[in-house]
Design a protein around this motif. Structure first.
Motif, mmCIF file in Angstrom:
data_model
loop_
_atom_site.group_PDB
_atom_site.id
_atom_site.type_symbol
_atom_site.label_atom_id
_atom_site.label_comp_id
_atom_site.label_asym_id
_atom_site.label_seq_id
_atom_site.Cartn_x
_atom_site.Cartn_y
_atom_site.Cartn_z
ATOM 1 N N ALA A 1 22.189 -14.793 52.077
ATOM 2 C CA ALA A 1 22.794 -14.317 50.836
ATOM 3 C C ALA A 1 21.689 -13.994 49.836
ATOM 4 O O ALA A 1 20.607 -14.590 49.877
ATOM 5 C CB ALA A 1 23.721 -15.384 50.271
ATOM 6 N N GLU A 2 21.969 -13.058 48.936
ATOM 7 C CA GLU A 2 20.954 -12.697 47.946
ATOM 8 C C GLU A 2 20.560 -13.907 47.103
ATOM 9 O O GLU A 2 19.391 -14.075 46.757
ATOM 10 C CB GLU A 2 21.440 -11.560 47.055
ATOM 11 C CG GLU A 2 20.335 -11.012 46.176
ATOM 12 C CD GLU A 2 20.725 -9.756 45.428
ATOM 13 O OE1 GLU A 2 19.830 -9.139 44.829
ATOM 14 O OE2 GLU A 2 21.923 -9.388 45.426
ATOM 15 N N GLY A 3 21.514 -14.778 46.799
ATOM 16 C CA GLY A 3 21.206 -15.998 46.056
ATOM 17 C C GLY A 3 20.232 -16.888 46.804
ATOM 18 O O GLY A 3 19.381 -17.548 46.201
ATOM 19 N N THR A 4 20.345 -16.900 48.129
ATOM 20 C CA THR A 4 19.417 -17.694 48.946
ATOM 21 C C THR A 4 17.998 -17.155 48.807
ATOM 22 O O THR A 4 17.038 -17.925 48.729
ATOM 23 C CB THR A 4 19.866 -17.693 50.423
ATOM 24 O OG1 THR A 4 21.179 -18.248 50.505
ATOM 25 C CG2 THR A 4 18.914 -18.490 51.295
ATOM 26 N N LEU A 5 17.865 -15.831 48.755
ATOM 27 C CA LEU A 5 16.541 -15.225 48.572
ATOM 28 C C LEU A 5 15.891 -15.787 47.308
ATOM 29 O O LEU A 5 14.713 -16.160 47.317
ATOM 30 C CB LEU A 5 16.673 -13.706 48.484
ATOM 31 C CG LEU A 5 15.380 -12.914 48.368
ATOM 32 C CD1 LEU A 5 15.530 -11.572 49.079
ATOM 33 C CD2 LEU A 5 14.979 -12.690 46.929
ATOM 34 N N PHE A 6 16.697 -15.915 46.242
ATOM 35 C CA PHE A 6 16.146 -16.397 44.979
ATOM 36 C C PHE A 6 15.979 -17.920 44.945
ATOM 37 O O PHE A 6 15.357 -18.453 44.035
ATOM 38 C CB PHE A 6 16.970 -15.881 43.797
ATOM 39 C CG PHE A 6 16.802 -14.399 43.607
ATOM 40 C CD1 PHE A 6 15.587 -13.873 43.195
ATOM 41 C CD2 PHE A 6 17.845 -13.526 43.887
ATOM 42 C CE1 PHE A 6 15.407 -12.509 43.042
ATOM 43 C CE2 PHE A 6 17.676 -12.159 43.725
ATOM 44 C CZ PHE A 6 16.461 -11.642 43.310
#
Length: 190
Positions: free
Chosen positions: A40-45
């Motif tokens: 997920a994009e949140g995981t990237l951050f």
């Protein structure tokens, strides 16, 4: 309680960033990088606080990979020409084997998104190569030009060599040798 970070996820994000940046450039969205990484994009951050942090880490990761390939058996006591040939061959072989990394690091190297400390850290790993480059141009036609100019010539010749090797793998040795001779004659001759 936060879950511990996974080295596998971090590596997947870096690999995805390499691929996406090589294909789409530095403006590629983090959502695309996350999708290719399978997170997920949140995981990237969770792993990288910002896109700039990701880009800086990616640059250092690729430079580390290059250093491992190029410097592990660097012949420090060899002649300048032999050291230059070694670096040339290792760099060209690395670039042919990892075209996405080569394209990504080339874009990152000219980006204003890298911090000065990242640039310095990326170059420190190649201190022996920088010393050899300065020695090779000291008495050649490029002696009155900035070392970065000789490095740019090296990069352009290496990129051309890699492109021809990719097109004609059976001629790899021929192109690798011809590219080095062109570079060596450009930097070392008076």
């Amino acid at each position: 309680m936060a879950r511990p970070k996974s080295e596998d996820k971090r590596n997947a994000i870096l690999a995805a960033a390499t691929q996406v940046i090589a294909e789409q450039g530095l403006g590629a969205p983090t959502a695309r990088i996350a999708k290719v990484a399978g997170v997920a994009e949140g995981t990237l951050f969770t792993y990288f606080e910002s896109k700039d942090a990701l880009l800086n880490e990616l640059y250092l990761d690729i430079k580390s990979d290059m250093r491992e390939v190029m410097m592990t058996a660097y012949p420090k006591a060899a002649s300048i020409q032999d050291r230059a040939r070694y670096v040339w061959q290792k760099y060209v072989d690395w670039g042919v084997a990892f075209p996405h990394k080569r394209r990504a690091v080339a874009q990152l190297a000219v980006s204003d998104r890298l911090s000065e400390s990242t640039r310095v850290a990326g170059m420190q790993a190649f201190a022996d190569v920088n010393e050899m480059m300065q020695a090779s141009i000291a008495s050649g036609v490029l002696r009155d030009h900035p070392p970065a100019f000789a490095a740019a010539i090296l990069g352009a010749l290496a990129d051309t060599t890699m492109e021809f090797i990719a097109r004609e793998p059976a001629q790899a040795e021929r192109y690798r040798d011809a590219g080095f001779e062109a570079f060596w004659n450009a930097v070392s001759k008076c």
